[in-house]
Scaffold this motif. Structure first.
Motif, PDB file in Angstrom:
ATOM      1  N   ALA A 465       0.838  -1.209   0.000  1.00  0.00           N
ATOM      2  CA  ALA A 465       0.000   0.000   0.000  1.00  0.00           C
ATOM      3  C   ALA A 465       0.872   1.258   0.000  1.00  0.00           C
ATOM      4  O   ALA A 465       0.602   2.220  -0.738  1.00  0.00           O
ATOM      5  CB  ALA A 465      -0.916  -0.005   1.232  1.00  0.00           C
ATOM      6  N   GLU A 466       1.954   1.249   0.832  1.00  0.00           N
ATOM      7  CA  GLU A 466       2.861   2.400   0.841  1.00  0.00           C
ATOM      8  C   GLU A 466       3.505   2.604  -0.522  1.00  0.00           C
ATOM      9  O   GLU A 466       3.674   3.743  -0.991  1.00  0.00           O
ATOM     10  CB  GLU A 466       3.940   2.202   1.906  1.00  0.00           C
ATOM     11  CG  GLU A 466       3.414   2.314   3.327  1.00  0.00           C
ATOM     12  CD  GLU A 466       4.508   2.041   4.347  1.00  0.00           C
ATOM     13  OE1 GLU A 466       5.653   1.795   3.905  1.00  0.00           O
ATOM     14  OE2 GLU A 466       4.226   2.053   5.558  1.00  0.00           O
ATOM     15  N   LEU A 467       3.874   1.504  -1.157  1.00  0.00           N
ATOM     16  CA  LEU A 467       4.492   1.599  -2.481  1.00  0.00           C
ATOM     17  C   LEU A 467       3.528   2.215  -3.498  1.00  0.00           C
ATOM     18  O   LEU A 467       3.914   3.062  -4.315  1.00  0.00           O
ATOM     19  CB  LEU A 467       4.928   0.201  -2.940  1.00  0.00           C
ATOM     20  CG  LEU A 467       5.684   0.122  -4.263  1.00  0.00           C
ATOM     21  CD1 LEU A 467       6.980   0.911  -4.178  1.00  0.00           C
ATOM     22  CD2 LEU A 467       5.977  -1.328  -4.603  1.00  0.00           C
ATOM     23  N   GLU A 468       2.264   1.821  -3.432  1.00  0.00           N
ATOM     24  CA  GLU A 468       1.268   2.411  -4.337  1.00  0.00           C
ATOM     25  C   GLU A 468       1.101   3.910  -4.065  1.00  0.00           C
ATOM     26  O   GLU A 468       0.987   4.719  -5.002  1.00  0.00           O
ATOM     27  CB  GLU A 468      -0.062   1.686  -4.172  1.00  0.00           C
ATOM     28  CG  GLU A 468      -0.052   0.260  -4.757  1.00  0.00           C
ATOM     29  CD  GLU A 468      -1.374  -0.434  -4.544  1.00  0.00           C
ATOM     30  OE1 GLU A 468      -2.265   0.182  -3.922  1.00  0.00           O
ATOM     31  OE2 GLU A 468      -1.503  -1.598  -4.985  1.00  0.00           O
ATOM     32  N   LYS A 469       1.104   4.280  -2.751  1.00  0.00           N
ATOM     33  CA  LYS A 469       0.990   5.705  -2.433  1.00  0.00           C
ATOM     34  C   LYS A 469       2.175   6.498  -2.977  1.00  0.00           C
ATOM     35  O   LYS A 469       2.011   7.593  -3.528  1.00  0.00           O
ATOM     36  CB  LYS A 469       0.904   5.891  -0.912  1.00  0.00           C
ATOM     37  CG  LYS A 469      -0.417   5.417  -0.304  1.00  0.00           C
ATOM     38  CD  LYS A 469      -0.405   5.615   1.203  1.00  0.00           C
ATOM     39  CE  LYS A 469      -1.712   5.128   1.846  1.00  0.00           C
ATOM     40  NZ  LYS A 469      -1.679   5.267   3.329  1.00  0.00           N
ATOM     41  N   VAL A 470       3.366   5.903  -2.820  1.00  0.00           N
ATOM     42  CA  VAL A 470       4.566   6.592  -3.319  1.00  0.00           C
ATOM     43  C   VAL A 470       4.482   6.768  -4.824  1.00  0.00           C
ATOM     44  O   VAL A 470       4.865   7.809  -5.380  1.00  0.00           O
ATOM     45  CB  VAL A 470       5.832   5.811  -2.911  1.00  0.00           C
ATOM     46  CG1 VAL A 470       7.053   6.330  -3.660  1.00  0.00           C
ATOM     47  CG2 VAL A 470       6.053   5.938  -1.407  1.00  0.00           C
ATOM     48  N   ARG A 471       4.018   5.748  -5.514  1.00  0.00           N
ATOM     49  CA  ARG A 471       3.882   5.866  -6.978  1.00  0.00           C
ATOM     50  C   ARG A 471       2.885   6.965  -7.360  1.00  0.00           C
ATOM     51  O   ARG A 471       3.118   7.734  -8.300  1.00  0.00           O
ATOM     52  CB  ARG A 471       3.433   4.528  -7.550  1.00  0.00           C
ATOM     53  CG  ARG A 471       4.550   3.487  -7.570  1.00  0.00           C
ATOM     54  CD  ARG A 471       4.049   2.159  -8.035  1.00  0.00           C
ATOM     55  NE  ARG A 471       5.105   1.161  -8.029  1.00  0.00           N
ATOM     56  CZ  ARG A 471       4.895  -0.139  -8.164  1.00  0.00           C
ATOM     57  NH1 ARG A 471       3.657  -0.593  -8.302  1.00  0.00           N
ATOM     58  NH2 ARG A 471       5.920  -0.973  -8.174  1.00  0.00           N
ATOM     59  N   GLU A 472       1.743   7.011  -6.623  1.00  0.00           N
ATOM     60  CA  GLU A 472       0.772   8.070  -6.906  1.00  0.00           C
ATOM     61  C   GLU A 472       1.383   9.458  -6.659  1.00  0.00           C
ATOM     62  O   GLU A 472       1.200  10.387  -7.459  1.00  0.00           O
ATOM     63  CB  GLU A 472      -0.470   7.874  -6.023  1.00  0.00           C
ATOM     64  CG  GLU A 472      -1.297   6.644  -6.431  1.00  0.00           C
ATOM     65  CD  GLU A 472      -2.440   6.416  -5.465  1.00  0.00           C
ATOM     66  OE1 GLU A 472      -2.550   7.199  -4.478  1.00  0.00           O
ATOM     67  OE2 GLU A 472      -3.219   5.446  -5.680  1.00  0.00           O
ATOM     68  N   GLU A 473       2.122   9.594  -5.525  1.00  0.00           N
ATOM     69  CA  GLU A 473       2.760  10.879  -5.249  1.00  0.00           C
ATOM     70  C   GLU A 473       3.784  11.240  -6.320  1.00  0.00           C
ATOM     71  O   GLU A 473       3.907  12.401  -6.706  1.00  0.00           O
ATOM     72  CB  GLU A 473       3.451  10.820  -3.884  1.00  0.00           C
ATOM     73  CG  GLU A 473       2.476  10.797  -2.717  1.00  0.00           C
ATOM     74  CD  GLU A 473       3.206  10.648  -1.390  1.00  0.00           C
ATOM     75  OE1 GLU A 473       4.448  10.538  -1.425  1.00  0.00           O
ATOM     76  OE2 GLU A 473       2.543  10.632  -0.335  1.00  0.00           O
ATOM     77  N   LYS A 474       4.482  10.240  -6.806  1.00  0.00           N
ATOM     78  CA  LYS A 474       5.462  10.488  -7.872  1.00  0.00           C
ATOM     79  C   LYS A 474       4.778  11.011  -9.119  1.00  0.00           C
ATOM     80  O   LYS A 474       5.247  11.956  -9.775  1.00  0.00           O
ATOM     81  CB  LYS A 474       6.223   9.196  -8.176  1.00  0.00           C
ATOM     82  CG  LYS A 474       7.311   9.364  -9.210  1.00  0.00           C
ATOM     83  CD  LYS A 474       7.985   8.035  -9.505  1.00  0.00           C
ATOM     84  CE  LYS A 474       8.981   8.200 -10.636  1.00  0.00           C
ATOM     85  NZ  LYS A 474       9.599   6.926 -10.998  1.00  0.00           N
ATOM     86  N   LEU A 475       3.638  10.409  -9.475  1.00  0.00           N
ATOM     87  CA  LEU A 475       2.899  10.885 -10.648  1.00  0.00           C
ATOM     88  C   LEU A 475       2.437  12.338 -10.449  1.00  0.00           C
ATOM     89  O   LEU A 475       2.521  13.164 -11.369  1.00  0.00           O
ATOM     90  CB  LEU A 475       1.702   9.970 -10.919  1.00  0.00           C
ATOM     91  CG  LEU A 475       2.018   8.559 -11.435  1.00  0.00           C
ATOM     92  CD1 LEU A 475       0.759   7.716 -11.474  1.00  0.00           C
ATOM     93  CD2 LEU A 475       2.635   8.637 -12.826  1.00  0.00           C
ATOM     94  N   LYS A 476       1.933  12.639  -9.219  1.00  0.00           N
ATOM     95  CA  LYS A 476       1.480  14.006  -8.949  1.00  0.00           C
ATOM     96  C   LYS A 476       2.640  14.993  -9.071  1.00  0.00           C
ATOM     97  O   LYS A 476       2.507  16.067  -9.653  1.00  0.00           O
ATOM     98  CB  LYS A 476       0.877  14.088  -7.553  1.00  0.00           C
ATOM     99  CG  LYS A 476      -0.469  13.367  -7.418  1.00  0.00           C
ATOM    100  CD  LYS A 476      -0.973  13.455  -5.996  1.00  0.00           C
ATOM    101  CE  LYS A 476      -2.313  12.715  -5.825  1.00  0.00           C
ATOM    102  NZ  LYS A 476      -2.781  12.758  -4.420  1.00  0.00           N
ATOM    103  N   ILE A 477       3.800  14.604  -8.501  1.00  0.00           N
ATOM    104  CA  ILE A 477       4.972  15.492  -8.559  1.00  0.00           C
ATOM    105  C   ILE A 477       5.419  15.704  -9.999  1.00  0.00           C
ATOM    106  O   ILE A 477       5.808  16.813 -10.397  1.00  0.00           O
ATOM    107  CB  ILE A 477       6.112  14.917  -7.703  1.00  0.00           C
ATOM    108  CG1 ILE A 477       5.729  15.011  -6.223  1.00  0.00           C
ATOM    109  CG2 ILE A 477       7.419  15.646  -7.950  1.00  0.00           C
ATOM    110  CD1 ILE A 477       6.627  14.213  -5.305  1.00  0.00           C
ATOM    111  N   GLU A 478       5.375  14.639 -10.818  1.00  0.00           N
ATOM    112  CA  GLU A 478       5.758  14.794 -12.231  1.00  0.00           C
ATOM    113  C   GLU A 478       4.822  15.752 -12.950  1.00  0.00           C
ATOM    114  O   GLU A 478       5.264  16.591 -13.750  1.00  0.00           O
ATOM    115  CB  GLU A 478       5.762  13.425 -12.914  1.00  0.00           C
ATOM    116  CG  GLU A 478       6.938  12.551 -12.511  1.00  0.00           C
ATOM    117  CD  GLU A 478       6.865  11.174 -13.148  1.00  0.00           C
ATOM    118  OE1 GLU A 478       5.838  10.896 -13.807  1.00  0.00           O
ATOM    119  OE2 GLU A 478       7.811  10.389 -12.980  1.00  0.00           O
ATOM    120  N   THR A 479       3.504  15.644 -12.663  1.00  0.00           N
ATOM    121  CA  THR A 479       2.557  16.579 -13.300  1.00  0.00           C
ATOM    122  C   THR A 479       2.827  18.015 -12.830  1.00  0.00           C
ATOM    123  O   THR A 479       2.778  18.960 -13.614  1.00  0.00           O
ATOM    124  CB  THR A 479       1.116  16.171 -12.960  1.00  0.00           C
ATOM    125  OG1 THR A 479       0.975  16.036 -11.532  1.00  0.00           O
ATOM    126  CG2 THR A 479       0.760  14.857 -13.608  1.00  0.00           C
TER     127      THR A 479
END
Length: 595
Positions: A465-479
């Motif tokens: 679950a933490e890994l999925e959250k980190v991936r989502e945050e990474k996508l947000k930061i890239e945008t």
């Protein structure tokens, strides 16, 4: 003399024959190593090579070999070829009419050593036949029939060709003119099973030799097989463990370890030994990484040496080109001859071309280094996120491996429990109590392992679950980064337009703290750098970044410039005591409101 007349005088018989069907006779002559001649003395085979035989496997006949008494003297080409009379002890052979066609022959069987002889006199005996045909070669057997014909078997195939030469001769026994004492010889190829069998045996032998030769060729080009791997034992295990620690013998040892594991040598007794060897193999990874780093360092040093050498070569090229240019000036140019001027101009062009090539190469190397540096700066924030993500991924993989190992241990414990249950029925009553205690201990261990497994599974789910959250945050930061880049591009355009409008106003300002275009560029670069570092940066850190762009920039110049622009840059002190540090921050947005 009389004795000389009785001998087989074939040595003076010419071999040229009139031929209507030259195939069989050409074969015979070819195997004898002589060119067959026509009636006019012309060779029937113009491209005849006496070193070649018509039958494969039969050596060519040398006309001068012993026992071959039918070698003719050289015949002039303008004389007709005529056979002569042959005198023997008990008979005389008269040649046929040279104008008649030669007797017909059948197709030669493979490996033929037997001839058919027809037209014998009725009173002819085996002794007379042997006397006539033994001059052609060694006779193995004569099978005579009552009907004036026989079969003669020779030792070699080329002897058949000599016997065929006698076909068409008329034979007379002694000086008698009786019909029973005369005959006309007809010699032809005969098909015999013994000849065919020997020929097949010879062909099979040749085929075996060819297969053997090909096998030797294939074995010569086949790569050598790898050395055999020894069987596992405690002694060999200790030897391999020592080899794994030695860099020179690591490859051999790791191959042996792999073979043992694939053979299934790992069991409960040897598991610790194999684990220690695998641990040694894992420690070799660090040695390999260090070795790779050393090689990379050597490569970087070699690049630097090459760059320095190339720059030195370019300096020398510049000096040589300067010499050519100075020689081309009017003061010195008038004193050279025309040929010397031409040579100097050609040399100058060549030197300029070579200099330009080397200069482009050096510039290309510098561009690549600048691109690598810019890529590293751009990738710095993203690398931090990737390292965090990779750390989470490695933790998840470690939890998976631990989960698998716990499952294998559970399976092993279950197997032990089943074995103990089977042994309970066979054991005595005295041992029942101890086994029950063991069963209880094992059940307790199983329960503990199951609880631990459940905990590990829960942790594994949390990590996922933490890994999925980190991936989502990474996508947000890239945008967000993409939006910021778009905003920066739009603001740069607006600033460019406003600078164009305010240009005449700035020219009128005589008391501006920025005195040159170089200082304007430095202010812009420092502002961009400090905007990326919101917590500020030391003057040394700022100068190290600027010196990458221009090595002539000094720290004092940058610090004086920043102190002049108090509304743009602000100096703050952070830390206490020995850790006190001066940091510069960008305050242009606040200064814009104040001004």
């Amino acid at each position: 003399s009389a004795d000389g007349g009785r001998k087989l005088s074939l040595d003076s018989i010419p071999m040229g024959l009139p031929m209507s069907d030259p195939t069989a006779w050409a074969t015979a002559m070819n195997n004898l190593g002589m060119a067959p001649m026509g009636m006019t003395g012309q060779p029937l085979l113009p491209d005849f090579d006496p070193a070649l035989g018509m039958m494969t496997g039969i050596p060519p006949i040398n006309p001068m070999m012993p026992g071959l008494g039918i070698v003719p003297p050289p015949i002039p080409p303008d004389m007709p070829a005529v056979k002569e009379i042959i005198h023997c002890k008990s008979c005389t052979l008269f040649p046929p009419n040279p104008h008649l066609p030669p007797p017909a022959t059948r197709e030669r069987p493979p490996g033929c050593k037997t001839v058919f002889v027809g037209g014998l006199p009725e009173n002819g005996t085996e002794q007379i036949i042997m006397e006539v045909f033994e001059q052609c070669g060694e006779v193995i057997a004569i099978r005579k029939s009552k009907k004036n014909f026989c079969h003669i078997r020779f030792a070699e195939e080329f002897m058949v060709d000599k016997a065929l030469y006698l076909s068409g001769y008329r034979i007379r026994l002694g000086s008698s003119t009786d019909k029973k004492d005369t005959g006309r010889l007809h010699v032809d190829f005969a098909q015999a099973r013994d000849d065919l069998y020997e020929w097949e045996c010879k062909q099979r032998m040749l085929a075996r030799e060819e297969r053997h030769r090909r096998r030797l060729e294939e074995e010569r080009f086949r790569p050598p097989s790898p050395p055999p791997v020894v069987h596992y034992s405690d002694h060999e295990c200790s030897v391999v463990a020592e080899k794994l620690k030695d860099d020179t013998k690591f490859l051999e040892a790791i191959q042996t370890l792999l073979t043992w594991i694939e053979r299934g040598e790992v069991n409960r007794r040897t598991a610790n030994n194999f684990y220690s060897m695998i641990q040694s193999a894992n420690s070799h990874i660090r040695r390999l990484v260090n070795e790779k780093a050393a090689h990379e360092k050597e490569m970087e040093e070699a690049k630097e040496k090459f760059k320095l050498a190339l720059s030195g070569i370019l300096v020398q090229f510049e000096q040589i080109v300067a010499v050519y240019h100075s020689a081309s000036k009017q003061k010195a140019w008038d004193h050279f001859t025309k040929a010397q001027r031409k040579n100097i101009s050609v040399w100058c062009k060549q030197a300029e071309e070579i200099r330009n090539i080397h200069n482009d190469e050096l510039m290309g190397i510098r561009r690549e280094e600048e691109m690598e540096m810019s890529d590293e700066e751009i990738e710095d924030p993203s690398e931090m996120k990737e390292t965090e993500e990779s750390a989470l991924v490695s933790q998840v993989e470690a939890l998976k491996e631990e989960n698998d190992s716990l499952r294998w241990q559970l399976d092993a414990y279950r197997n032990e429990v089943e074995l103990l249950k089977q042994e309970q029925g066979k054991a005595s009553r005295d041992e029942d109590t101890t086994k029950e205690q063991q069963m209880k201990l094992l059940q307790q261990a199983l329960q503990g392992m199951q609880k631990h497994l459940l905990k590990v599974q829960d942790e594994y789910k949390k990590r996922e679950a933490e890994l999925e959250k980190v991936r989502e945050e990474k996508l947000k930061i890239e945008t967000l980064l993409e939006n910021l880049k778009d905003q920066e591009s739009s603001t740069s355009r607006v600033c460019a337009c406003s600078q164009e409008k305010e240009c005449p106003v700035e020219k009128t300002l005589s008391n501006s703290p920025v005195k040159s275009e170089r200082e304007v560029l430095l202010v812009g670069i420092i502002s961009t750098f400090l905007h990326v570092h919101p917590f500020g940066a030391s003057i040394e850190y700022i100068c190290s970044y600027l010196q990458r762009l221009d090595s002539k920039i000094c720290t004092a110049e940058v610090e004086v410039l920043m102190t002049r622009l108090q509304n743009t840059f602000r100096q703050e002190l952070s830390g206490v005591g020995a850790s006190l540090e001066k940091r510069w921050k960008f305050c242009g947005f606040d200064g814009l409101k104040m001004t």
